[in-house]
Scaffold this motif. Structure first.
Motif, PDB file in Angstrom:
ATOM      1  N   ASN A   1      16.109  -2.536  10.558  1.00  0.00           N
ATOM      2  CA  ASN A   1      15.982  -1.169  10.877  1.00  0.00           C
ATOM      3  C   ASN A   1      16.956  -0.623  12.162  1.00  0.00           C
ATOM      4  O   ASN A   1      17.493   0.720  11.767  1.00  0.00           O
ATOM      5  N   ALA A   2      17.484  -1.330  12.973  1.00  0.00           N
ATOM      6  CA  ALA A   2      18.287  -1.077  14.112  1.00  0.00           C
ATOM      7  C   ALA A   2      19.689  -0.531  13.069  1.00  0.00           C
ATOM      8  O   ALA A   2      20.380   0.577  13.665  1.00  0.00           O
TER       9      ALA A   2
ATOM     10  N   ALA B   1      19.382   2.520  11.284  1.00  0.00           N
ATOM     11  CA  ALA B   1      19.423   3.694  12.330  1.00  0.00           C
ATOM     12  C   ALA B   1      20.718   3.928  12.791  1.00  0.00           C
ATOM     13  O   ALA B   1      21.120   5.154  13.023  1.00  0.00           O
TER      14      ALA B   1
ATOM     15  N   ASP C   1      18.743  -0.394  20.012  1.00  0.00           N
ATOM     16  CA  ASP C   1      20.036   0.186  19.199  1.00  0.00           C
ATOM     17  C   ASP C   1      20.271   1.702  19.693  1.00  0.00           C
ATOM     18  O   ASP C   1      19.262   2.363  20.206  1.00  0.00           O
TER      19      ASP C   1
ATOM     20  N   GLY D   1      17.032   7.182  16.445  1.00  0.00           N
ATOM     21  CA  GLY D   1      16.092   7.475  17.480  1.00  0.00           C
ATOM     22  C   GLY D   1      15.044   8.163  16.261  1.00  0.00           C
ATOM     23  O   GLY D   1      15.143   8.184  15.238  1.00  0.00           O
TER      24      GLY D   1
ATOM     25  N   PHE E   1       4.436   3.694   5.444  1.00  0.00           N
ATOM     26  CA  PHE E   1       5.184   4.831   6.030  1.00  0.00           C
ATOM     27  C   PHE E   1       6.530   4.495   6.120  1.00  0.00           C
ATOM     28  O   PHE E   1       6.900   3.543   6.950  1.00  0.00           O
TER      29      PHE E   1
ATOM     30  N   THR F   1      10.723   6.631   6.179  1.00  0.00           N
ATOM     31  CA  THR F   1      11.570   8.032   6.150  1.00  0.00           C
ATOM     32  C   THR F   1      12.759   7.684   5.300  1.00  0.00           C
ATOM     33  O   THR F   1      13.352   8.525   5.434  1.00  0.00           O
ATOM     34  N   LYS F   2      12.686   6.465   4.709  1.00  0.00           N
ATOM     35  CA  LYS F   2      14.014   6.248   3.878  1.00  0.00           C
ATOM     36  C   LYS F   2      13.687   6.372   2.406  1.00  0.00           C
ATOM     37  O   LYS F   2      12.904   5.995   2.162  1.00  0.00           O
TER      38      LYS F   2
ATOM     39  N   GLY G   1      13.020   2.975   1.334  1.00  0.00           N
ATOM     40  CA  GLY G   1      12.240   1.948   2.185  1.00  0.00           C
ATOM     41  C   GLY G   1      10.790   1.955   1.330  1.00  0.00           C
ATOM     42  O   GLY G   1      10.224   2.650   0.786  1.00  0.00           O
ATOM     43  N   THR G   2      10.115   0.578   1.683  1.00  0.00           N
ATOM     44  CA  THR G   2       8.806   0.561   1.208  1.00  0.00           C
ATOM     45  C   THR G   2       7.933   0.898   2.457  1.00  0.00           C
ATOM     46  O   THR G   2       6.758   1.013   2.324  1.00  0.00           O
TER      47      THR G   2
ATOM     48  N   LEU H   1       6.943  -1.136   4.743  1.00  0.00           N
ATOM     49  CA  LEU H   1       5.966  -2.287   4.890  1.00  0.00           C
ATOM     50  C   LEU H   1       6.571  -3.188   6.154  1.00  0.00           C
ATOM     51  O   LEU H   1       6.113  -3.824   6.970  1.00  0.00           O
TER      52      LEU H   1
ATOM     53  N   LEU I   1       7.702  -2.827   9.437  1.00  0.00           N
ATOM     54  CA  LEU I   1       6.955  -2.838  10.751  1.00  0.00           C
ATOM     55  C   LEU I   1       5.314  -3.005  10.702  1.00  0.00           C
ATOM     56  O   LEU I   1       4.885  -3.808  11.479  1.00  0.00           O
ATOM     57  N   SER I   2       4.875  -2.527   9.643  1.00  0.00           N
ATOM     58  CA  SER I   2       3.332  -2.912   9.570  1.00  0.00           C
ATOM     59  C   SER I   2       3.187  -4.334   9.397  1.00  0.00           C
ATOM     60  O   SER I   2       2.321  -4.945  10.193  1.00  0.00           O
TER      61      SER I   2
ATOM     62  N   THR J   1      16.765   3.349  20.065  1.00  0.00           N
ATOM     63  CA  THR J   1      15.226   2.901  19.919  1.00  0.00           C
ATOM     64  C   THR J   1      15.299   1.544  20.713  1.00  0.00           C
ATOM     65  O   THR J   1      16.384   0.669  20.627  1.00  0.00           O
TER      66      THR J   1
HETATM   67  N1  LIG Z   1      15.373   1.288  14.847  1.00  0.00           N
HETATM   68  C1  LIG Z   1      14.724   2.200  14.375  1.00  0.00           C
HETATM   69  N2  LIG Z   1      15.378   3.519  14.821  1.00  0.00           N
HETATM   70  C2  LIG Z   1      15.039   4.618  14.081  1.00  0.00           C
HETATM   71  N3  LIG Z   1      13.904   4.644  13.343  1.00  0.00           N
HETATM   72  C3  LIG Z   1      13.201   3.362  13.108  1.00  0.00           C
HETATM   73  C4  LIG Z   1      13.612   2.194  13.570  1.00  0.00           C
HETATM   74  N4  LIG Z   1      12.825   1.236  13.325  1.00  0.00           N
HETATM   75  C5  LIG Z   1      12.081   1.890  12.198  1.00  0.00           C
HETATM   76  N5  LIG Z   1      12.035   3.064  12.225  1.00  0.00           N
HETATM   77  C6  LIG Z   1      11.363   4.356  11.608  1.00  0.00           C
HETATM   78  O1  LIG Z   1      10.219   3.512  11.113  1.00  0.00           O
HETATM   79  C7  LIG Z   1      10.095   3.540   9.551  1.00  0.00           C
HETATM   80  C8  LIG Z   1       9.171   2.462   9.128  1.00  0.00           C
HETATM   81  O2  LIG Z   1       9.874   1.268   9.268  1.00  0.00           O
HETATM   82  P1  LIG Z   1       9.661   0.143   8.232  1.00  0.00           P
HETATM   83  O3  LIG Z   1      10.630  -1.077   8.911  1.00  0.00           O
HETATM   84  O4  LIG Z   1       8.045  -0.272   8.439  1.00  0.00           O
HETATM   85  O5  LIG Z   1       9.951   0.533   7.099  1.00  0.00           O
HETATM   86  P2  LIG Z   1      11.432   1.271   6.327  1.00  0.00           P
HETATM   87  O6  LIG Z   1      12.395   0.383   7.137  1.00  0.00           O
HETATM   88  O7  LIG Z   1      11.380   2.421   6.151  1.00  0.00           O
HETATM   89  O8  LIG Z   1      11.110   0.354   4.971  1.00  0.00           O
HETATM   90  P3  LIG Z   1      11.738  -1.272   4.774  1.00  0.00           P
HETATM   91  O9  LIG Z   1      11.469  -1.929   5.838  1.00  0.00           O
HETATM   92  O10 LIG Z   1      10.639  -1.635   3.592  1.00  0.00           O
HETATM   93  O11 LIG Z   1      12.984  -1.194   4.336  1.00  0.00           O
HETATM   94  C9  LIG Z   1      11.237   3.975   9.132  1.00  0.00           C
HETATM   95  O12 LIG Z   1      11.292   4.493   7.861  1.00  0.00           O
HETATM   96  C10 LIG Z   1      11.894   4.760  10.192  1.00  0.00           C
HETATM   97  O13 LIG Z   1      11.707   5.938   9.960  1.00  0.00           O
END
Ligand SMILES: Nc1ncnc2c1ncn2[C@@H]1O[C@H](COP(=O)(O)OP(=O)(O)OP(=O)(O)O)[C@@H](O)[C@H]1O
Ligand SMILES: [Mg+2]
Length: 368
Positions: A272-273, A276, A305, A309, A323, A325-326, A329-330, A332, A334-335, A358
């Motif tokens: 995720n970092a 981002a 990172d 943000g 949830f 924003t990508k 992305g799935t 999943l 962070l959940s 973040t």
């Molecule tokens: N380090 C970060 N900086 C900015 N936004 C983040 C960060 N980590 C998570 N997010 C936000 O949280 C959302 C959910 O993260 P999560 O890892 O659960 O799913 P994802 O990264 O979108 O999909 P996937 O993990 O399946 O690739 C991301 O879509 C992003 O918007």
């Protein structure tokens, strides 16, 4: 004097004072957590409590003695409120509904109830109560239900796709000598590689949406972080970002848990970092800081990172399943990570600022 109605509320066997009491019925109505407005038989407001005139953003003085038309023509009543008053009046007085719910201009939910008829002797009593908390619980329950259903459905579809893939894989292997005769063995190799890739994706989906039973063991925190950083370093370099693993100050900190699941959590966060950092618009060199330190009986692992943000809306929904924003992305990552850490008796906290970065902290109990 106690009226006949008040008398009917008295408990038998108790002595009641008939003279003035400290708290009057009017005090009770005044301080109740609902707004109250009483129209007399002529349609004139004869009583309004603090909650009600506060909600309408008017004074008691400007309301008592008014009819509904006076109220709707009051220049101090905002346009939004006029609409709400008119709509509630229409729904309840004309359409005969006993209650009506609406959303106000501040995003709060309200429920209006009307009481009239014989027991009110021609008067109309309107009560208004804020129900935002109930609505939130209702919406969350609904969302959780649909997410659980969607999760189960996709997991069962993913599971069922594996069976035909196994059959296709077997038959391609049987066809291998024939493809060789035709000089097309390359095609067979590509099909096998693609089937394996599809199987890997399904496997990853099934294991990520449903954490398996933890295989508990002792995990040295430094080795865990070193290994995950090593795994992600080359990918980070390709994306033009640097991962900096901070030196460990406090000897080897040990935690207890499933090493694979722990790696999955740290990996999710570093990924995720990296994403981002890549999404930062100003092209600043991406930096990811990873480390751990002791805090009382806990270890705090951090992943920070200087990426794009998050705003408050994203922060609020960060750990919700699905949830994202990508585009790809799935939602999943962070959940599932949150569930894993909670299963290990820990918690994840996060702080973030748009365009600054973040900071994720994973807290887990230390083993001595
Ligand atoms: N380090 C970060 N900086 C900015 N936004 C983040 C960060 N980590 C998570 N997010 C936000 O949280 C959302 C959910 O993260 P999560 O890892 O659960 O799913 P994802 O990264 O979108 O999909 P996937 O993990 O399946 O690739 C991301 O879509 C992003 O918007
Ligand atoms: Mg992710």
């Amino acid at each position: 004097m106690i009226s006949q109605y008040q008398e009917s509320l008295l408990l038998p066997g108790r002595t009641y004072q008939s003279g003035p009491v400290d708290t009057t019925y009017e005090d009770v109505l005044e301080n109740i957590d609902s707004g109250i407005m009483l129209f007399d038989e002529e349609g004139v407001i004869s009583f309004v409590n603090k909650q009600m005139y506060g909600m309408l953003e008017l004074t008691r003085h400007s309301l008592v003695g008014c009819t509904i038309s006076h109220l709707l023509f009051n220049v101090r009543l905002s346009r939004f409120k006029k609409k709400q008053v008119l709509q509630s009046y229409k729904e309840m007085v004309y359409k005969g509904k006993s209650n009506y719910e609406f959303l106000d201009e501040y995003g709060r939910y309200w429920k209006v109830t009307l009481c009239c008829g014989e027991q009110m002797k021609g008067c109309y009593l309107f009560t208004v109560k804020e129900i935002s908390d109930y609505k939130l619980i209702e919406q969350t329950a609904y969302q959780n239900d649909s997410l659980a259903m969607l999760g189960k459905l996709s997991a069962s579809i993913a599971h069922e796709i594996r069976n035909p893939l196994t059959a296709i894989r077997g038959f391609i292997q049987l066809l291998h000598p024939h493809l060789q005769q035709l000089g097309k063995q390359e095609y067979g190799k590509i099909i096998l590689a693609e089937i394996d890739r599809a199987n890997d994706i399904i496997h990853e989906f099934l294991t990520s949406s449903k954490p398996s039973v933890p295989q508990v063991g002792m995990i040295p925190v430094s080795a865990l972080l070193k290994e995950v950083v090593l795994l992600t370093e080359s990918e980070a370099l390709m994306k033009g970002c640097q991962i900096n693993l901070h030196p460990f100050q406090e000897g080897d900190m040990m935690i207890s848990g499933d090493v694979k699941q722990m790696k999955q959590v740290v990996l999710n966060m570093i990924r995720n970092a990296m994403e981002a950092v890549a999404d930062r618009v100003d092209g600043l060199m991406g930096k990811i800081e990873v480390g751990a330190h002791k805090e009382g009986s806990e270890v705090r692992m951090f992943i920070s990172d200087n990426g794009k943000g998050m705003d408050i809306r994203t922060l609020d929904r960060l750990f919700n399943p699905f949830f994202t924003t990508k585009e790809n992305g799935t939602g999943l990552g962070l959940s599932v990570s949150d569930r894993i850490i909670k299963n290990h008796g820990g918690c994840i906290s996060v702080s973030s600022r748009v365009n600054e970065g973040t900071h994720f902290v994973i807290s887990l109990p230390l083993i001595h």
